[in-house]
Design a protein around this motif. Sequence first.
Motif, PDB file in Angstrom:
ATOM      1  N   CYS A  31      14.530  13.407  14.424  1.00  0.00           N
ATOM      2  CA  CYS A  31      13.379  13.360  13.534  1.00  0.00           C
ATOM      3  C   CYS A  31      12.796  11.951  13.616  1.00  0.00           C
ATOM      4  N   HIS A  32      11.486  11.865  13.736  1.00  0.00           N
ATOM      5  CA  HIS A  32      10.800  10.570  13.797  1.00  0.00           C
ATOM      6  C   HIS A  32      10.095  10.331  12.473  1.00  0.00           C
ATOM      7  N   ILE A  33      10.340   9.165  11.888  1.00  0.00           N
ATOM      8  CA  ILE A  33       9.712   8.784  10.619  1.00  0.00           C
ATOM      9  C   ILE A  33       8.943   7.495  10.849  1.00  0.00           C
ATOM     10  N   GLU A  34       7.714   7.452  10.365  1.00  0.00           N
ATOM     11  CA  GLU A  34       6.905   6.232  10.418  1.00  0.00           C
ATOM     12  C   GLU A  34       6.496   5.847   9.004  1.00  0.00           C
ATOM     13  N   LEU A  35       6.642   4.565   8.702  1.00  0.00           N
ATOM     14  CA  LEU A  35       6.190   4.023   7.427  1.00  0.00           C
ATOM     15  C   LEU A  35       5.012   3.109   7.698  1.00  0.00           C
ATOM     16  N   ARG A  36       3.972   3.226   6.868  1.00  0.00           N
ATOM     17  CA  ARG A  36       2.808   2.335   6.961  1.00  0.00           C
ATOM     18  C   ARG A  36       2.466   1.871   5.551  1.00  0.00           C
ATOM     19  N   LEU A  41       7.558  -4.689   3.487  1.00  0.00           N
ATOM     20  CA  LEU A  41       8.616  -3.857   2.907  1.00  0.00           C
ATOM     21  C   LEU A  41       9.962  -4.451   3.314  1.00  0.00           C
ATOM     22  N   PRO A  42      11.033  -4.117   2.622  1.00  0.00           N
ATOM     23  CA  PRO A  42      12.334  -4.685   3.003  1.00  0.00           C
ATOM     24  C   PRO A  42      12.842  -4.249   4.368  1.00  0.00           C
ATOM     25  N   VAL A  43      12.224  -3.227   4.952  1.00  0.00           N
ATOM     26  CA  VAL A  43      12.632  -2.770   6.291  1.00  0.00           C
ATOM     27  C   VAL A  43      11.645  -3.197   7.370  1.00  0.00           C
ATOM     28  N   THR A  44      10.575  -3.913   6.989  1.00  0.00           N
ATOM     29  CA  THR A  44       9.587  -4.377   7.962  1.00  0.00           C
ATOM     30  C   THR A  44       8.731  -5.492   7.381  1.00  0.00           C
ATOM     31  N   GLU A  45       8.556  -6.544   8.129  1.00  0.00           N
ATOM     32  CA  GLU A  45       7.706  -7.645   7.689  1.00  0.00           C
ATOM     33  C   GLU A  45       6.225  -7.318   7.866  1.00  0.00           C
ATOM     34  N   THR A  46       5.912  -6.389   8.758  1.00  0.00           N
ATOM     35  CA  THR A  46       4.516  -6.093   9.078  1.00  0.00           C
ATOM     36  C   THR A  46       3.931  -4.951   8.263  1.00  0.00           C
ATOM     37  N   GLY A  47       4.774  -4.173   7.609  1.00  0.00           N
ATOM     38  CA  GLY A  47       4.297  -3.004   6.888  1.00  0.00           C
ATOM     39  C   GLY A  47       4.349  -1.731   7.715  1.00  0.00           C
ATOM     40  N   TYR A  48       4.782  -1.838   8.988  1.00  0.00           N
ATOM     41  CA  TYR A  48       4.931  -0.656   9.841  1.00  0.00           C
ATOM     42  C   TYR A  48       6.377  -0.575  10.314  1.00  0.00           C
ATOM     43  N   ARG A  49       6.924   0.640  10.277  1.00  0.00           N
ATOM     44  CA  ARG A  49       8.274   0.834  10.792  1.00  0.00           C
ATOM     45  C   ARG A  49       8.400   2.230  11.364  1.00  0.00           C
ATOM     46  N   SER A  50       8.970   2.331  12.535  1.00  0.00           N
ATOM     47  CA  SER A  50       9.274   3.587  13.195  1.00  0.00           C
ATOM     48  C   SER A  50      10.791   3.739  13.177  1.00  0.00           C
TER      49      SER A  50
END
Length: 94
Positions: A31-36, A41-50
């Motif tokens: 399963c692929h999850i993307e956060l924008r 966010l605590p899992v990404t400094e840029t606001g994007y995470r795959s």
Amino acid sequence: MREGYETFIMVWTKREITVSWQANWLNSGHCHIELRCDERLPVTETGYRSHFVPQGSFADEVAVAAFVTKWLDEAADDKVWQAYLVDSRQLKLF
């Protein structure tokens, strides 16, 4: 909206996050999850995470949202994130 993805918006600690997910990304068994998010966010400094997880981990949007919330909550305990929160509350002169 991208083909094959389901998308929803969730709010975590006053941050609006667009979550897109595909149950069996490219028939890979994952399963692929993307956060924008417009903010860090605590899992990404840029606001994007795959992120990839084994297929079958989620039955629906509710399960994905629960996973993302737990993931963010656990990552928020990190000292780097806690320091960022403290620093971001401070006024900067330069």
